[in-house]
Design a protein around this motif. Structure first.
Motif, PDB file in Angstrom:
ATOM      1  N   ASN A  48       0.810  -1.212   0.000  1.00  0.00           N
ATOM      2  CA  ASN A  48       0.000   0.000   0.000  1.00  0.00           C
ATOM      3  C   ASN A  48       0.848   1.268   0.000  1.00  0.00           C
ATOM      4  O   ASN A  48       0.311   2.367   0.209  1.00  0.00           O
ATOM      5  N   ALA A  49       2.140   1.127  -0.236  1.00  0.00           N
ATOM      6  CA  ALA A  49       3.004   2.309  -0.277  1.00  0.00           C
ATOM      7  C   ALA A  49       2.592   3.215  -1.420  1.00  0.00           C
ATOM      8  O   ALA A  49       2.289   2.759  -2.523  1.00  0.00           O
ATOM      9  N   LYS A  50       2.581   4.511  -1.147  1.00  0.00           N
ATOM     10  CA  LYS A  50       2.187   5.492  -2.149  1.00  0.00           C
ATOM     11  C   LYS A  50       3.409   6.213  -2.700  1.00  0.00           C
ATOM     12  O   LYS A  50       4.466   6.263  -2.050  1.00  0.00           O
ATOM     13  N   VAL A  51       3.247   6.766  -3.901  1.00  0.00           N
ATOM     14  CA  VAL A  51       4.325   7.551  -4.494  1.00  0.00           C
ATOM     15  C   VAL A  51       4.674   8.695  -3.543  1.00  0.00           C
ATOM     16  O   VAL A  51       3.789   9.413  -3.064  1.00  0.00           O
ATOM     17  N   HIS A 170      20.540  -0.808   6.848  1.00  0.00           N
ATOM     18  CA  HIS A 170      19.301  -0.144   6.479  1.00  0.00           C
ATOM     19  C   HIS A 170      19.555   1.223   5.863  1.00  0.00           C
ATOM     20  O   HIS A 170      20.518   1.910   6.207  1.00  0.00           O
ATOM     21  N   ILE A 171      18.679   1.599   4.938  1.00  0.00           N
ATOM     22  CA  ILE A 171      18.706   2.919   4.329  1.00  0.00           C
ATOM     23  C   ILE A 171      17.264   3.320   4.044  1.00  0.00           C
ATOM     24  O   ILE A 171      16.372   2.461   3.933  1.00  0.00           O
ATOM     25  N   ARG A 172      17.037   4.606   3.937  1.00  0.00           N
ATOM     26  CA  ARG A 172      15.698   5.130   3.660  1.00  0.00           C
ATOM     27  C   ARG A 172      15.598   5.438   2.165  1.00  0.00           C
ATOM     28  O   ARG A 172      16.436   6.143   1.613  1.00  0.00           O
ATOM     29  N   LEU A 173      14.567   4.922   1.509  1.00  0.00           N
ATOM     30  CA  LEU A 173      14.407   5.086   0.072  1.00  0.00           C
ATOM     31  C   LEU A 173      13.023   5.655  -0.237  1.00  0.00           C
ATOM     32  O   LEU A 173      12.058   5.390   0.480  1.00  0.00           O
ATOM     33  N   LYS A 174      12.942   6.430  -1.323  1.00  0.00           N
ATOM     34  CA  LYS A 174      11.669   7.050  -1.703  1.00  0.00           C
ATOM     35  C   LYS A 174      10.954   6.202  -2.754  1.00  0.00           C
ATOM     36  O   LYS A 174      11.561   5.766  -3.730  1.00  0.00           O
ATOM     37  N   VAL A 175       9.673   6.003  -2.569  1.00  0.00           N
ATOM     38  CA  VAL A 175       8.858   5.242  -3.515  1.00  0.00           C
ATOM     39  C   VAL A 175       8.451   6.157  -4.673  1.00  0.00           C
ATOM     40  O   VAL A 175       7.864   7.218  -4.461  1.00  0.00           O
ATOM     41  N   VAL A 176       8.780   5.748  -5.898  1.00  0.00           N
ATOM     42  CA  VAL A 176       8.402   6.539  -7.075  1.00  0.00           C
ATOM     43  C   VAL A 176       7.306   5.870  -7.896  1.00  0.00           C
ATOM     44  O   VAL A 176       6.804   6.456  -8.855  1.00  0.00           O
ATOM     45  N   GLY A 177       6.928   4.656  -7.531  1.00  0.00           N
ATOM     46  CA  GLY A 177       5.858   3.970  -8.243  1.00  0.00           C
ATOM     47  C   GLY A 177       5.394   2.752  -7.475  1.00  0.00           C
ATOM     48  O   GLY A 177       6.199   2.104  -6.795  1.00  0.00           O
ATOM     49  N   ASN A 178       4.108   2.444  -7.554  1.00  0.00           N
ATOM     50  CA  ASN A 178       3.584   1.215  -6.971  1.00  0.00           C
ATOM     51  C   ASN A 178       2.893   0.440  -8.088  1.00  0.00           C
ATOM     52  O   ASN A 178       1.811   0.802  -8.548  1.00  0.00           O
ATOM     53  N   LEU A 179       3.552  -0.619  -8.539  1.00  0.00           N
ATOM     54  CA  LEU A 179       3.059  -1.457  -9.635  1.00  0.00           C
ATOM     55  C   LEU A 179       2.713  -2.852  -9.134  1.00  0.00           C
ATOM     56  O   LEU A 179       2.737  -3.824  -9.883  1.00  0.00           O
ATOM     57  N   SER A 180       2.372  -2.940  -7.849  1.00  0.00           N
ATOM     58  CA  SER A 180       2.141  -4.253  -7.242  1.00  0.00           C
ATOM     59  C   SER A 180       0.900  -4.941  -7.787  1.00  0.00           C
ATOM     60  O   SER A 180       0.716  -6.144  -7.593  1.00  0.00           O
ATOM     61  N   ASN A 181       0.033  -4.203  -8.478  1.00  0.00           N
ATOM     62  CA  ASN A 181      -1.180  -4.805  -9.031  1.00  0.00           C
ATOM     63  C   ASN A 181      -0.947  -5.414 -10.409  1.00  0.00           C
ATOM     64  O   ASN A 181      -1.842  -6.054 -10.964  1.00  0.00           O
ATOM     65  N   LEU A 182       0.251  -5.244 -10.971  1.00  0.00           N
ATOM     66  CA  LEU A 182       0.521  -5.735 -12.319  1.00  0.00           C
ATOM     67  C   LEU A 182       1.068  -7.157 -12.302  1.00  0.00           C
ATOM     68  O   LEU A 182       1.730  -7.570 -11.342  1.00  0.00           O
ATOM     69  N   ASN A 183       0.813  -7.903 -13.388  1.00  0.00           N
ATOM     70  CA  ASN A 183       1.468  -9.191 -13.545  1.00  0.00           C
ATOM     71  C   ASN A 183       2.924  -8.947 -13.940  1.00  0.00           C
ATOM     72  O   ASN A 183       3.292  -7.813 -14.290  1.00  0.00           O
TER      73      ASN A 183
END
Length: 217
Positions: A48-51, A170-183
């Motif tokens: 559920n991570a958002k851009v 560990h490092i902190r990273l920024k989410v630029v896309g969520n494509l988890s719904n794709l095959n």
């Protein structure tokens, strides 16, 4: 993405350290419908991570999206970290910048990348600015909630290979896309279209996603 790529990942000095499980990467060539997150899977937290979200992750849990990297930059970074000529080791400065926290402010004598409480950055987590967030390394959420590197292969490889780094760092990273719904096929098509993946070897020959590194060195 970091271009041009020069050296195949998977050698003794390799971003193969930043890997997906081999089964997950191999399955990326198959199109068997959607791959929703498994509630019992370890990566489900990212589904559920958002851009724009910032995720705190171990670098060994981020999958590579290119098969090779140019090592001039990595060798320079490792040399700088080893020489210790800076008042505060440059590795902490890089960690802070890559994590959206600008630069290192102080470090204990025994400071280590394995324990972020041993050094401080100019900004505290949660106080990021638009400018500091622009400097962050980035990830995309893929099928099953797996995280894939969008930008930062050189940085994460350098952190993996430095003495107090490694896959558990560990490092902190920024989410630029969520494509988890794709095959898988849709995922990789989108990754390439958005320039978040580089599926060519060091001879500029195309590769399949299953040919990306999938084991540690």
């Amino acid at each position: 993405m970091n271009h041009p790529v020069k050296r195949i990942i998977g050698s003794a000095l390799a971003i193969a350290a930043i890997v997906a499980g081999s089964a997950g990467v191999a399955a990326a060539d198959n199109d068997n419908g959607n791959f929703p997150c498994n509630p019992s899977g370890k990566d489900v937290a990212y589904c559920n991570a958002k851009v724009g979200d910032i995720v705190d992750v171990a670098i060994g849990d981020v999958a590579p999206t290119q098969p090779s990297v140019g090592y001039d930059e990595i060798d320079y970074k490792l040399g700088r970290y080893t020489l210790g000529k800076d008042a505060i080791n440059k590795k902490f400065d890089d960690w802070c910048a890559d994590s959206g926290l600008v630069a290192v402010a102080s470090a204990q004598p025994n400071a280590t990348l394995q324990d972020a409480s041993t050094f401080t950055c100019q900004l505290a987590p949660g106080a990021e600015t638009d400018a500091s967030r622009n400097d962050m390394k980035t990830v995309v959420v893929g099928p099953h909630g797996k995280l894939y590197m969008a930008d930062g292969h050189h940085a994460l490889t350098s952190f993996w290979e430095t003495a107090d780094g490694g896959p558990g760092m560990h490092i902190r990273l920024k989410v630029v896309g969520n494509l988890s719904n794709l095959n898988p096929s849709g995922f990789w098509d989108t990754m390439v279209q958005k320039n978040w993946a580089w599926l060519y070897d060091n001879n500029d020959q195309p590769i399949k996603p299953r040919q990306l590194p999938s084991t540690s060195r």
